[in-house]
Design a protein around this motif. Structure first.
Motif, PDB file in Angstrom:
ATOM      1  N   SER A 166      27.469  10.144  25.194  1.00 34.40           N
ATOM      2  CA  SER A 166      27.886  11.411  24.673  1.00 34.40           C
ATOM      3  C   SER A 166      29.455  11.432  24.768  1.00 34.40           C
ATOM      4  CB  SER A 166      27.374  12.605  25.679  1.00 34.40           C
ATOM      5  OG  SER A 166      27.940  14.029  25.260  1.00 34.40           O
ATOM      6  N   GLN A 167      29.960  10.847  25.835  1.00 33.37           N
ATOM      7  CA  GLN A 167      31.649  10.757  25.694  1.00 33.37           C
ATOM      8  C   GLN A 167      32.088  10.313  24.755  1.00 33.37           C
ATOM      9  OE1 GLN A 167      33.123   9.683  29.656  1.00 33.37           O
ATOM     10  NE2 GLN A 167      31.101  10.010  30.598  1.00 33.37           N
ATOM     11  N   TRP A 168      31.544   8.923  24.085  1.00 35.50           N
ATOM     12  CA  TRP A 168      31.775   8.335  23.108  1.00 35.50           C
ATOM     13  C   TRP A 168      31.569   8.764  21.808  1.00 35.50           C
ATOM     14  CZ3 TRP A 168      35.920   5.222  23.073  1.00 35.50           C
ATOM     15  CH2 TRP A 168      36.012   4.469  24.180  1.00 35.50           C
ATOM     16  N   VAL A 169      30.373   9.685  21.277  1.00 37.75           N
ATOM     17  CA  VAL A 169      30.310  10.430  20.237  1.00 37.75           C
ATOM     18  C   VAL A 169      31.302  11.353  20.116  1.00 37.75           C
ATOM     19  CG1 VAL A 169      27.861   9.424  20.155  1.00 37.75           C
ATOM     20  CG2 VAL A 169      28.427  11.640  20.989  1.00 37.75           C
ATOM     21  N   CYS A 170      31.911  12.063  21.380  1.00 35.43           N
ATOM     22  CA  CYS A 170      32.974  13.053  21.173  1.00 35.43           C
ATOM     23  C   CYS A 170      34.300  12.581  20.770  1.00 35.43           C
ATOM     24  CB  CYS A 170      33.085  13.812  22.577  1.00 35.43           C
ATOM     25  SG  CYS A 170      31.964  14.988  22.863  1.00 35.43           S
ATOM     26  N   ALA A 213      34.417  10.024  19.083  1.00 32.47           N
ATOM     27  CA  ALA A 213      34.370   9.447  17.348  1.00 32.47           C
ATOM     28  C   ALA A 213      35.115  10.680  16.585  1.00 32.47           C
ATOM     29  CB  ALA A 213      32.955   9.171  17.134  1.00 32.47           C
ATOM     30  N   LEU A 214      35.207  11.648  16.873  1.00 34.11           N
ATOM     31  CA  LEU A 214      35.532  12.838  16.106  1.00 34.11           C
ATOM     32  C   LEU A 214      37.102  12.669  15.945  1.00 34.11           C
ATOM     33  CD1 LEU A 214      35.212  15.476  14.490  1.00 34.11           C
ATOM     34  CD2 LEU A 214      35.381  16.775  16.599  1.00 34.11           C
ATOM     35  N   ALA A 230      34.028   4.800   8.641  1.00 34.32           N
ATOM     36  CA  ALA A 230      33.483   3.815   9.707  1.00 34.32           C
ATOM     37  C   ALA A 230      33.765   4.718  11.242  1.00 34.32           C
ATOM     38  CB  ALA A 230      34.293   2.718   9.860  1.00 34.32           C
ATOM     39  N   VAL A 231      32.855   4.452  12.016  1.00 37.27           N
ATOM     40  CA  VAL A 231      32.884   5.133  13.526  1.00 37.27           C
ATOM     41  C   VAL A 231      33.429   4.288  14.436  1.00 37.27           C
ATOM     42  CG1 VAL A 231      31.334   6.127  15.180  1.00 37.27           C
ATOM     43  CG2 VAL A 231      30.630   6.087  12.776  1.00 37.27           C
ATOM     44  N   ASP A 232      34.699   4.766  14.976  1.00 37.89           N
ATOM     45  CA  ASP A 232      35.504   3.826  15.555  1.00 37.89           C
ATOM     46  C   ASP A 232      35.255   3.787  17.127  1.00 37.89           C
ATOM     47  OD1 ASP A 232      37.520   2.173  16.482  1.00 37.89           O
ATOM     48  OD2 ASP A 232      39.134   3.453  16.175  1.00 37.89           O
ATOM     49  N   ILE A 233      34.081   3.461  17.561  1.00 32.68           N
ATOM     50  CA  ILE A 233      33.900   3.482  19.079  1.00 32.68           C
ATOM     51  C   ILE A 233      33.143   2.081  19.518  1.00 32.68           C
ATOM     52  CG2 ILE A 233      33.378   6.149  19.291  1.00 32.68           C
ATOM     53  CD1 ILE A 233      30.442   5.291  19.278  1.00 32.68           C
ATOM     54  N   PRO A 234      33.446   1.636  20.466  1.00 35.23           N
ATOM     55  CA  PRO A 234      33.069   0.210  21.147  1.00 35.23           C
ATOM     56  C   PRO A 234      31.674   0.064  21.441  1.00 35.23           C
ATOM     57  CG  PRO A 234      34.118   1.415  22.923  1.00 35.23           C
ATOM     58  CD  PRO A 234      34.245   2.408  21.875  1.00 35.23           C
ATOM     59  N   GLY A 293      23.196   0.925  27.150  1.00 29.44           N
ATOM     60  CA  GLY A 293      23.070   1.547  28.604  1.00 29.44           C
ATOM     61  C   GLY A 293      23.402   3.075  28.458  1.00 29.44           C
ATOM     62  N   THR A 294      23.105   3.628  27.229  1.00 28.70           N
ATOM     63  CA  THR A 294      23.446   5.173  27.177  1.00 28.70           C
ATOM     64  C   THR A 294      22.084   5.647  26.831  1.00 28.70           C
ATOM     65  OG1 THR A 294      23.796   4.931  24.833  1.00 28.70           O
ATOM     66  CG2 THR A 294      25.669   4.594  26.227  1.00 28.70           C
ATOM     67  N   ASP A 295      22.373   7.131  26.610  1.00 31.53           N
ATOM     68  CA  ASP A 295      21.009   7.932  26.046  1.00 31.53           C
ATOM     69  C   ASP A 295      20.984   7.629  24.514  1.00 31.53           C
ATOM     70  OD1 ASP A 295      20.202   9.269  28.122  1.00 31.53           O
ATOM     71  OD2 ASP A 295      21.169  11.136  27.549  1.00 31.53           O
ATOM     72  N   GLY A 296      19.805   7.858  23.575  1.00 37.40           N
ATOM     73  CA  GLY A 296      19.980   7.468  22.264  1.00 37.40           C
ATOM     74  C   GLY A 296      20.938   8.451  21.400  1.00 37.40           C
ATOM     75  N   PHE A 297      21.682   8.067  20.841  1.00 37.73           N
ATOM     76  CA  PHE A 297      22.551   8.878  19.725  1.00 37.73           C
ATOM     77  C   PHE A 297      22.678   8.340  18.406  1.00 37.73           C
ATOM     78  CE2 PHE A 297      24.033  10.194  24.002  1.00 37.73           C
ATOM     79  CZ  PHE A 297      24.413  11.634  23.636  1.00 37.73           C
ATOM     80  N   PHE A 298      22.778   9.118  17.539  1.00 35.99           N
ATOM     81  CA  PHE A 298      23.246   8.636  15.919  1.00 35.99           C
ATOM     82  C   PHE A 298      24.611   9.592  15.885  1.00 35.99           C
ATOM     83  CE2 PHE A 298      23.803   9.490  11.686  1.00 35.99           C
ATOM     84  CZ  PHE A 298      23.736   8.539  11.205  1.00 35.99           C
ATOM     85  N   VAL A 299      25.545   8.961  15.424  1.00 34.76           N
ATOM     86  CA  VAL A 299      26.821   9.532  15.245  1.00 34.76           C
ATOM     87  C   VAL A 299      27.456   9.043  13.691  1.00 34.76           C
ATOM     88  CG1 VAL A 299      28.142   8.113  16.244  1.00 34.76           C
ATOM     89  CG2 VAL A 299      29.366  10.214  15.710  1.00 34.76           C
TER      90      VAL A 299
END
Length: 392
Positions: free
Chosen positions: A190-194, A196-197, A359-363, A380-386
């Motif tokens: 969740s921290q990374w998909v935030c 990504a914005l 492109a989604v710029d997250i590692p 190692g995270t919850d499942g997300f789509f972004v």
């Protein structure tokens, strides 16, 4: 409580959870808390042991079990130490009869398991959705920094700049740092998909499906309170929780907007075509959160999934109407199903000429359609789509 009494308690609690899942009632964690609140005689070891039995049975049973006893029989077939506890003792479960059948095991009900497979998750990828999740926090950069903050327990630093990981069950809500707004509970994904914005100071940013505001607070911290944040939701109760959370975190939210379904444009009129960035953390099936809510797979049916995908299209269209020319729209779901991810973006791009996926710029994560998917097994995270979409 005797070991047999713990098994019987787990069966009774599972009966409540199964009934609630069928009726779309209270979640398992609330039912578990209520169950023990009414049984003060149960000590901490008893509560922990019963909870372990309950959630082990939930994770094991794919289709909704017929009863709590059937679910516990399935667990007994896997754990040979449990079967002898069906001993007919005064507070224990009745002995197992020869004609009793345990509940069916599996990743999910057959129709849903097929959707997961069709979305590219098989074997370890799929089973990891039901593993026990750790507890992740985000250090609130408005008040503290991960490098200098002292906590009662040392967390494992994560790739996210302010992320720390603790074992499941760590009582961070009892820490002074939590009460003072120095930390927030937030999954690493969740921290990374935030992030990504890519929010920037000075921008107008709309969090369209803000809920209680977890991602809104993350956006405020990322921009140092220098962006104009508008938090919106249709749920008055959840949106009402944002103000005290923001106050505790020292986060500045310029507007909270309660939306009336079907009449969102009226409430959002001041920001139509003016937002630099819009975050659409859309309502979804939650298939990516089964590690925390494993009974969620018993609640979902085909009709509900269809309703959710239509709602996701609707909120995406609303979000697009808010974005200024050249602005950015981020679409997020905590789902691993293509119906709630890649398929929704493909449908959006068909409806909105001139928009482009970037492109989604997250590692973390791996490409999935025009976006990125994060999973427990690989990230190692919850499942997300972004996905990140840019207006013409």
């Amino acid at each position: 409580m005797t070991p047999a009494a713990r098994v019987q308690a787990a069966i009774e609690l599972l009966d409540q959870i199964i009934e609630a899942a069928r009726a779309k009632g209270a979640p398992a964690d609330r039912l578990t808390a209520d169950y023990f609140r009414q049984r003060r005689y149960a000590g901490s070891k008893d509560r922990r042991a019963v909870r372990e039995l309950v959630y082990s049975a939930i994770r094991l049973c794919g289709p909704t079990p017929n009863s709590g006893r059937a679910a516990m029989l399935a667990l007994a077939a896997k754990d040979k130490a449990i079967a002898p506890l069906f001993d007919g003792s005064p507070h224990g479960p009745a002995a197992i009869s020869e004609d009793e059948k345990p509940a069916k095991t599996g990743i999910a009900p057959s129709w849903l398991a097929a959707r997961i497979t069709a979305s590219g998750l098989k074997g370890a990828d799929a089973w990891a959705l039901l593993e026990r999740a750790p507890l992740d926090i985000r250090v609130n950069a408005l008040k503290a920094d991960r490098g200098s903050l002292t906590l009662p327990e040392a967390g494992k630093p994560l790739a996210a700049p302010q992320g720390l990981r603790f074992p499941s069950g760590t009582q961070v809500e009892q820490w002074d740092a939590f009460r003072e707004g120095l930390i927030e509970i937030q999954d690493h994904g969740s921290q990374w998909v935030c992030a990504a914005l890519n929010p920037q100071p000075g921008e107008v940013i709309v969090d369209l499906c803000a809920g209680a505001g977890g991602k809104t607070l993350a956006l405020a911290a990322a921009t140092g309170n220098a962006a104009s944040l508008i938090a919106c939701d249709t749920d008055k109760r959840r949106l009402g929780n944002l103000a005290p959370r923001a106050a505790r975190a020292g986060a500045q939210v310029d507007h909270t907007v309660l939306l009336d379904p079907g009449r969102e444009a009226e409430a959002l009129a001041p920001w139509l075509g003016k937002a630099d960035r819009v975050l659409v953390d859309a309502p979804c099936s939650g298939t990516g959160t089964w590690r925390r809510n494993p009974e969620g797979r018993w609640r979902l049916d085909r009709g509900e999934l269809e309703r959710l995908t239509k709602l996701q299209d609707h909120v995406l269209d609303i979000g697009a109407s808010l974005v200024r020319p050249g602005g950015v729209l981020a679409f997020i779901t905590c789902s691993v199903l293509d119906e709630e991810g890649a398929d929704r973006i493909a449908a959006f791009l068909d409806r909105h000429q001139g928009w482009q996926a970037e492109a989604v710029d997250i590692p973390l994560g791996r490409p999935q359609g025009a976006g990125m998917r994060l999973t427990p097994h690989h990230d190692g995270t919850d499942g997300f789509f972004v996905a990140i979409l840019r207006s013409a």
